[in-house]
Design a protein around this motif. Structure first.
Motif, PDB file in Angstrom:
ATOM      1  N   LEU A 102     -21.579 -31.543  12.104  1.00  7.44           N
ATOM      2  CA  LEU A 102     -21.317 -30.445  11.424  1.00  7.44           C
ATOM      3  C   LEU A 102     -22.015 -30.941   9.901  1.00  7.44           C
ATOM      4  N   GLY A 103     -21.321 -32.024   9.337  1.00  2.00           N
ATOM      5  CA  GLY A 103     -21.500 -32.680   8.211  1.00  2.00           C
ATOM      6  C   GLY A 103     -22.901 -32.904   7.965  1.00  2.00           C
ATOM      7  N   GLU A 104     -23.705 -33.484   9.028  1.00  2.00           N
ATOM      8  CA  GLU A 104     -25.010 -34.154   9.024  1.00  2.00           C
ATOM      9  C   GLU A 104     -26.057 -32.786   8.967  1.00  2.00           C
ATOM     10  N   ASN A 105     -25.765 -31.695   9.559  1.00  2.00           N
ATOM     11  CA  ASN A 105     -26.509 -30.480   9.328  1.00  2.00           C
ATOM     12  C   ASN A 105     -26.531 -30.108   7.946  1.00  2.00           C
ATOM     13  N   ILE A 106     -25.608 -30.280   7.144  1.00  2.00           N
ATOM     14  CA  ILE A 106     -25.477 -29.948   5.699  1.00  2.00           C
ATOM     15  C   ILE A 106     -26.673 -30.753   5.002  1.00  2.00           C
ATOM     16  N   TYR A 107     -26.440 -32.174   5.020  1.00  2.00           N
ATOM     17  CA  TYR A 107     -27.185 -33.178   4.974  1.00  2.00           C
ATOM     18  C   TYR A 107     -28.761 -32.983   5.053  1.00  2.00           C
ATOM     19  N   ASN A 108     -29.143 -32.662   6.284  1.00  2.26           N
ATOM     20  CA  ASN A 108     -30.471 -32.333   6.606  1.00  2.26           C
ATOM     21  C   ASN A 108     -31.017 -31.150   6.067  1.00  2.26           C
ATOM     22  N   ALA A 109     -30.463 -30.161   5.765  1.00  3.71           N
ATOM     23  CA  ALA A 109     -30.741 -29.226   5.122  1.00  3.71           C
ATOM     24  C   ALA A 109     -31.043 -29.351   3.631  1.00  3.71           C
ATOM     25  N   GLY A 110     -30.733 -30.475   3.074  1.00  3.06           N
ATOM     26  CA  GLY A 110     -31.157 -31.130   1.658  1.00  3.06           C
ATOM     27  C   GLY A 110     -30.111 -30.716   0.791  1.00  3.06           C
ATOM     28  N   HIS A 111     -28.843 -30.491   0.901  1.00  2.80           N
ATOM     29  CA  HIS A 111     -27.838 -29.981   0.075  1.00  2.80           C
ATOM     30  C   HIS A 111     -27.020 -31.090  -0.490  1.00  2.80           C
ATOM     31  N   LEU A 112     -27.162 -32.548  -0.058  1.00  2.00           N
ATOM     32  CA  LEU A 112     -26.270 -33.340  -0.460  1.00  2.00           C
ATOM     33  C   LEU A 112     -26.836 -34.633  -0.973  1.00  2.00           C
ATOM     34  N   GLU A 113     -26.144 -34.717  -2.105  1.00  2.00           N
ATOM     35  CA  GLU A 113     -26.817 -36.273  -2.868  1.00  2.00           C
ATOM     36  C   GLU A 113     -26.434 -37.566  -1.820  1.00  2.00           C
ATOM     37  N   VAL A 114     -27.312 -38.210  -1.966  1.00  2.00           N
ATOM     38  CA  VAL A 114     -27.433 -39.536  -1.212  1.00  2.00           C
ATOM     39  C   VAL A 114     -26.535 -40.499  -2.076  1.00  2.00           C
ATOM     40  N   LEU A 115     -25.441 -41.246  -1.543  1.00  2.00           N
ATOM     41  CA  LEU A 115     -24.581 -42.185  -2.352  1.00  2.00           C
ATOM     42  C   LEU A 115     -24.601 -43.591  -1.599  1.00  2.00           C
ATOM     43  N   ASP A 116     -24.392 -44.396  -2.596  1.00  2.00           N
ATOM     44  CA  ASP A 116     -24.300 -45.890  -2.162  1.00  2.00           C
ATOM     45  C   ASP A 116     -23.286 -46.597  -2.986  1.00  2.00           C
ATOM     46  N   GLU A 117     -23.199 -48.126  -2.740  1.00  2.00           N
ATOM     47  CA  GLU A 117     -22.223 -48.799  -4.060  1.00  2.00           C
ATOM     48  C   GLU A 117     -22.725 -48.787  -4.980  1.00  2.00           C
ATOM     49  N   ASN A 118     -23.882 -48.517  -5.586  1.00  2.00           N
ATOM     50  CA  ASN A 118     -24.486 -48.518  -6.873  1.00  2.00           C
ATOM     51  C   ASN A 118     -23.584 -47.369  -7.585  1.00  2.00           C
ATOM     52  N   ASP A 119     -23.509 -46.328  -6.738  1.00  2.00           N
ATOM     53  CA  ASP A 119     -23.141 -44.973  -7.330  1.00  2.00           C
ATOM     54  C   ASP A 119     -21.574 -45.031  -7.198  1.00  2.00           C
ATOM     55  N   ILE A 120     -20.965 -45.624  -5.981  1.00  2.00           N
ATOM     56  CA  ILE A 120     -19.595 -45.610  -5.852  1.00  2.00           C
ATOM     57  C   ILE A 120     -19.340 -47.060  -5.357  1.00  2.00           C
ATOM     58  N   PRO A 121     -18.909 -47.714  -6.559  1.00  2.00           N
ATOM     59  CA  PRO A 121     -18.361 -49.155  -6.162  1.00  2.00           C
ATOM     60  C   PRO A 121     -17.350 -49.339  -5.059  1.00  2.00           C
ATOM     61  N   ASN A 122     -16.402 -48.346  -5.170  1.00  2.00           N
ATOM     62  CA  ASN A 122     -15.070 -48.399  -4.444  1.00  2.00           C
ATOM     63  C   ASN A 122     -15.366 -48.233  -2.859  1.00  2.00           C
ATOM     64  N   ILE A 123     -16.607 -47.762  -2.556  1.00  2.00           N
ATOM     65  CA  ILE A 123     -16.910 -47.727  -0.882  1.00  2.00           C
ATOM     66  C   ILE A 123     -16.634 -49.122  -0.631  1.00  2.00           C
ATOM     67  N   ALA A 124     -16.712 -50.059  -1.293  1.00  2.00           N
ATOM     68  CA  ALA A 124     -16.401 -51.390  -0.623  1.00  2.00           C
ATOM     69  C   ALA A 124     -14.971 -51.321   0.130  1.00  2.00           C
ATOM     70  N   ASN A 125     -13.967 -50.398  -0.285  1.00  2.00           N
ATOM     71  CA  ASN A 125     -12.894 -50.236   0.178  1.00  2.00           C
ATOM     72  C   ASN A 125     -12.666 -49.539   1.572  1.00  2.00           C
ATOM     73  N   ILE A 126     -13.825 -49.044   1.980  1.00  2.00           N
ATOM     74  CA  ILE A 126     -13.679 -48.237   3.104  1.00  2.00           C
ATOM     75  C   ILE A 126     -14.488 -49.011   4.373  1.00  2.00           C
ATOM     76  N   THR A 127     -13.689 -48.753   5.312  1.00  2.00           N
ATOM     77  CA  THR A 127     -14.489 -49.575   6.709  1.00  2.00           C
ATOM     78  C   THR A 127     -15.770 -49.066   7.148  1.00  2.00           C
ATOM     79  N   GLU A 128     -16.476 -49.922   7.598  1.00  2.24           N
ATOM     80  CA  GLU A 128     -17.906 -49.297   8.291  1.00  2.24           C
ATOM     81  C   GLU A 128     -17.995 -48.369   9.395  1.00  2.24           C
ATOM     82  N   SER A 129     -16.825 -48.322  10.026  1.00  4.43           N
ATOM     83  CA  SER A 129     -16.483 -47.365  11.273  1.00  4.43           C
ATOM     84  C   SER A 129     -16.237 -45.785  10.457  1.00  4.43           C
ATOM     85  N   GLN A 130     -15.530 -45.969   9.221  1.00  8.15           N
ATOM     86  CA  GLN A 130     -15.355 -44.698   8.816  1.00  8.15           C
ATOM     87  C   GLN A 130     -16.472 -43.983   8.024  1.00  8.15           C
ATOM     88  N   LEU A 131     -17.168 -45.012   7.540  1.00  7.77           N
ATOM     89  CA  LEU A 131     -18.397 -44.671   6.492  1.00  7.77           C
ATOM     90  C   LEU A 131     -19.319 -44.165   7.507  1.00  7.77           C
TER      91      LEU A 131
END
Length: 432
Positions: A102-131
């Motif tokens: 359901l979330g990926e459908n919103i992304y595929n429609a072009g409505h969501l900003e793509v995020l990474d550790e450069n934008d959100i450094p604390n992504i490092a606190n989240i496990t890969e399985s949750q990401l």
């Protein structure tokens, strides 16, 4: 494993409660003359304003120029409302994102900003399985997860002590406990089939893993190596039929709120629910000691599997005028300090960061989180939460159409399994 963690998600921060309706996206985020920015956050959690006010206060300790305008609606109305806002360009700067398809459908429609550790450094606190729950096939991350939930049983500990009962460790012991409660003139299980989402999320997805051997079986199902007609899955459906005599007589008229009220009023000894129920019960007038136990073990199993789901992520509207400020908020949200705060403010909506379990204030919250294992080794994603909701008929639809009739005695476990397998096989290529 590419999973983690339903319904019940949360986050929002509230200082101002307003409607989300007719303003343009240029007006969605506002900036005053003194440089203060107001970001709108659209959510499906409309009962946690007080907690979100507290979170906003903490966030503003570090970012006093940014205010989060929390704009909730009800969970059943959320998806339709969000799609309308996105299609009319009136959506908020930030909004809740459902797990998996359901979330990926919103992304595929072009409505969501793509995020990474450069934008959100604390992504490092989240496990890969949750990401992984909020990553597209190309591995783009389109939402920041902030909680997950799991399923189990809340029970009236005072009643158990009065009746001389202990927490069951096996399903045989579970039914012995139910029979003993029934003999005392109390409804054993607070659960019904009036709400479709309860049938799908809690009943069908919440307890299957005990019978199939956990996550490995689910991954084999996705690969086409297993089917819903496998004996171990039919055993799960057979187990559900044994719940029915211990559910309310009018189970078809009992929804989530009804079950919660039955449990609170001590008209039922055990509430079959998700961990987020701890937040729903916080502050409610309960005159007994409450505890929880996880799904019992099936015969031949040596692990007490816990079914779980992604609670929610927050995504950034690609058309927001304040994307950078929105990134600051999401980065703060998954910081160690914020995760510790959230773990206690919203019990049962488990933090995605590494929060020490023994630091949680609520012992029931602590116990429920510990059930997943020290390294999450006891978790299995609900059978229908991932790819099986990406086609038609979706697994959620198949659950609703078959589990209710199964509990009512209208179809057999074998018939339910065959119908659901046939539905998935009609579109899911690895099963063809």
């Amino acid at each position: 494993m590419n999973y983690k963690w339903s319904l019940a998600g949360w986050v929002g921060i509230a200082v101002i409660l307003t409607g989300c309706g007719g303003e343009s996206e240029e007006e969605a985020a506002t900036e005053s003359e003194d440089g203060e920015v107001v970001l709108e956050l659209f959510s499906w959690r409309n009962g946690e304003t007080e907690e979100f006010n507290r979170i906003n206060e903490e966030f503003q300790q570090e970012h006093p120029n940014i205010t989060i305008d929390f704009q909730p609606t009800t969970a059943p109305e959320y998806d339709t409302a969000l799609n309308t806002q996105l299609s009319t360009e009136t959506a908020a700067d930030l909004f809740f994102v459902r797990p998996f398809a359901l979330g990926e459908n919103i992304y595929n429609a072009g409505h969501l900003e793509v995020l990474d550790e450069n934008d959100i450094p604390n992504i490092a606190n989240i496990t890969e399985s949750q990401l992984g729950i909020y990553q597209a096939e190309n591995e783009d991350l389109y939402g920041i997860p902030f909680n997950y939930v799991s399923y189990g049983f809340l029970y009236n500990e005072d009643m158990f002590e009065e009746f001389g009962l202990e927490e069951p460790e096996t399903w045989d012991e579970f039914f012995e406990v139910l029979e003993a409660i029934e003999n005392e003139g109390v409804t054993p299980l607070a659960i019904g089939t009036a709400d479709d989402w309860v049938v799908d999320e809690i009943i069908a997805n919440g307890f299957y893993s005990s019978f199939v051997g956990g996550e490995e079986w689910r991954e084999g199902l996705i690969a086409g190596e297993h089917e819903l007609t496998d004996p171990e899955y039919v055993d799960f459906l057979e187990n559900l039929t044994n719940w029915a005599p211990y559910m309310p007589d009018n189970m078809s008229g009992i929804g989530y709120i009804d079950a919660m009220q039955m449990f609170m009023a001590e008209n039922a000894a055990i509430w079959v629910t998700g961990s987020w129920a701890l937040t729903d019960l916080a502050g409610e007038p309960i005159d007994f000691t409450m505890n929880m136990f996880q799904a019992p073990m099936a015969e031949g199993e040596d692990t007490r599997w816990v079914s779980m789901n992604g609670g929610a992520a927050i995504g950034i509207n690609q058309d927001s005028e304040h994307v950078e400020e929105a990134k600051l908020f999401l980065d703060w949200l998954v910081s160690e300090d914020a995760q510790g705060l959230l773990a206690d403010l919203l019990p049962g909506q488990f933090p995605v960061g590494d929060v020490p379990v023994d630091e949680l204030e609520d012992p029931v919250n602590q116990k429920w989180l510990e059930a997943g294992g020290s390294a999450d080794e006891n978790y299995a994603v609900g059978v229908g939460f991932d790819v099986f909701n990406s086609g038609e008929p979706a697994m959620s639809t198949l659950h609703i159409e078959n589990i209710g009739p199964l509990l009512q005695g209208d179809i057999t476990p074998e018939e339910a399994a065959e119908r659901m397998q046939e539905g998935l096989s009609s579109w899911y290529e690895p099963m063809q």
